[in-house]
Scaffold this motif. Structure first.
Motif, mmCIF file in Angstrom:
data_model
loop_
_atom_site.group_PDB
_atom_site.id
_atom_site.type_symbol
_atom_site.label_atom_id
_atom_site.label_comp_id
_atom_site.label_asym_id
_atom_site.label_seq_id
_atom_site.Cartn_x
_atom_site.Cartn_y
_atom_site.Cartn_z
ATOM 1 N N GLU A 65 0.826 -0.967 -0.003
ATOM 2 C CA GLU A 65 0.400 -0.190 0.382
ATOM 3 C C GLU A 65 0.520 0.946 -0.131
ATOM 4 O OE1 GLU A 65 -3.476 2.038 2.356
ATOM 5 O OE2 GLU A 65 -2.421 -0.443 3.383
ATOM 6 N N LEU B 273 -0.771 -2.064 -4.286
ATOM 7 C CA LEU B 273 -2.019 -2.917 -3.324
ATOM 8 C C LEU B 273 -3.446 -2.916 -4.408
ATOM 9 C CD1 LEU B 273 -2.884 -4.573 -0.778
ATOM 10 C CD2 LEU B 273 -3.854 -2.098 0.288
ATOM 11 N N CYS C 120 -6.271 2.962 -2.491
ATOM 12 C CA CYS C 120 -4.898 2.733 -3.245
ATOM 13 C C CYS C 120 -4.378 4.222 -3.054
ATOM 14 C CB CYS C 120 -4.588 1.812 -3.831
ATOM 15 S SG CYS C 120 -5.388 0.657 -4.371
#
Length: 236
Positions: free
Chosen positions: A47, A52, A66
């Motif tokens: 992330e 991610l 994200c």
């Protein structure tokens, strides 16, 4: 002071689910004048890096939010534990190396278990180093070399992309002249042919005049002798 200023430009992302190991690696990295960001899982590391995806969330119906931190905060190296719940350090390594934008980021694996097959697999996948815990300050001194190589690669990539365009530009600039010559050649051919015909006719006329002059012989004016006015004729 200059060395510390140069090293402070490097940013390290440390990933470990153990808070004790995470605090230890953070302290050692800051002692080496690195900027440090710590997370406790591989998914949080993804992330932070902006990698991610929806497959990493437990609930597929939940929207994926994200934030691409990699555009705001450049990460120069990732150091991660191998054994972590959910996503292992090896899985995180693969995700980074599969990314076209982040594959040049060096990745270092840490583990408290000395398993040769595990070490070999991580190195073959692209890991720069494999440290055995507890990590020491002498181990972290090896990180600078990998980060310097990565920084040089990132600076060379734009130049390598620009160099192949230069021959294309030269060919592009030369192509209009070739096109204009091709367009002008059909128009100039009749003119050249006409000039050649005129030169040929002039040469023929000149040859005819010379032949005529030879056949006629010298003119009477040229054969007649010329006398000066001062001469006096004396008769006998």
């Amino acid at each position: 002071m200059v060395m510390a200023a140069a090293e402070s430009q490097f940013h390290v992302l440390a990933v470990d689910d153990s808070i004790i190991d995470r605090k230890l690696i953070e302290r050692l990295l800051k002692t080496s004048s690195y900027r440090v960001t710590t997370v406790d899982s591989g998914s949080k590391a993804l992330e932070f890096l902006g990698l991610l995806g929806e497959e990493d969330h437990g609930n597929p119906n939940q929207p994926c939010i994200c934030t691409n931190h990699s555009q705001e905060v450049a990460v120069n190296l990732v150091i991660t534990d191998y054994c972590m719940p959910g996503m292992t350090g090896y899985d995180l390594l693969k995700r980074i190396k599969e990314s076209s934008s982040l594959r040049n980021i060096p990745v270092v694996i840490m583990s408290s278990e000395n398993v040769p097959s595990r070490i070999s697999r991580c190195l073959q996948e692209g890991a720069e180093e494999f440290f055995l815990k507890p990590v020491r300050l002498s181990d972290l001194n090896k990180l600078k070399t990998h980060m310097m190589k990565s920084k040089c690669k990132n600076h060379q990539m734009p130049e390598n992309l620009e160099d192949p365009e230069r021959p294309e530009e030269s060919t592009a600039t030369s192509s209009p002249s070739a096109e204009t010559s091709e367009f002008q050649s059909p128009q100039s051919q009749p003119q050249l042919k006409q000039q050649q015909q005129q030169q040929q006719s002039q040469a023929n006329n000149s040859n005819n005049n010379k032949r005529k002059a030879v056949e006629e012989g010298p003119s009477p004016d040229r054969a007649r002798p010329r006398y000066s006015n001062d001469l006096t004729v004396v008769s006998n």
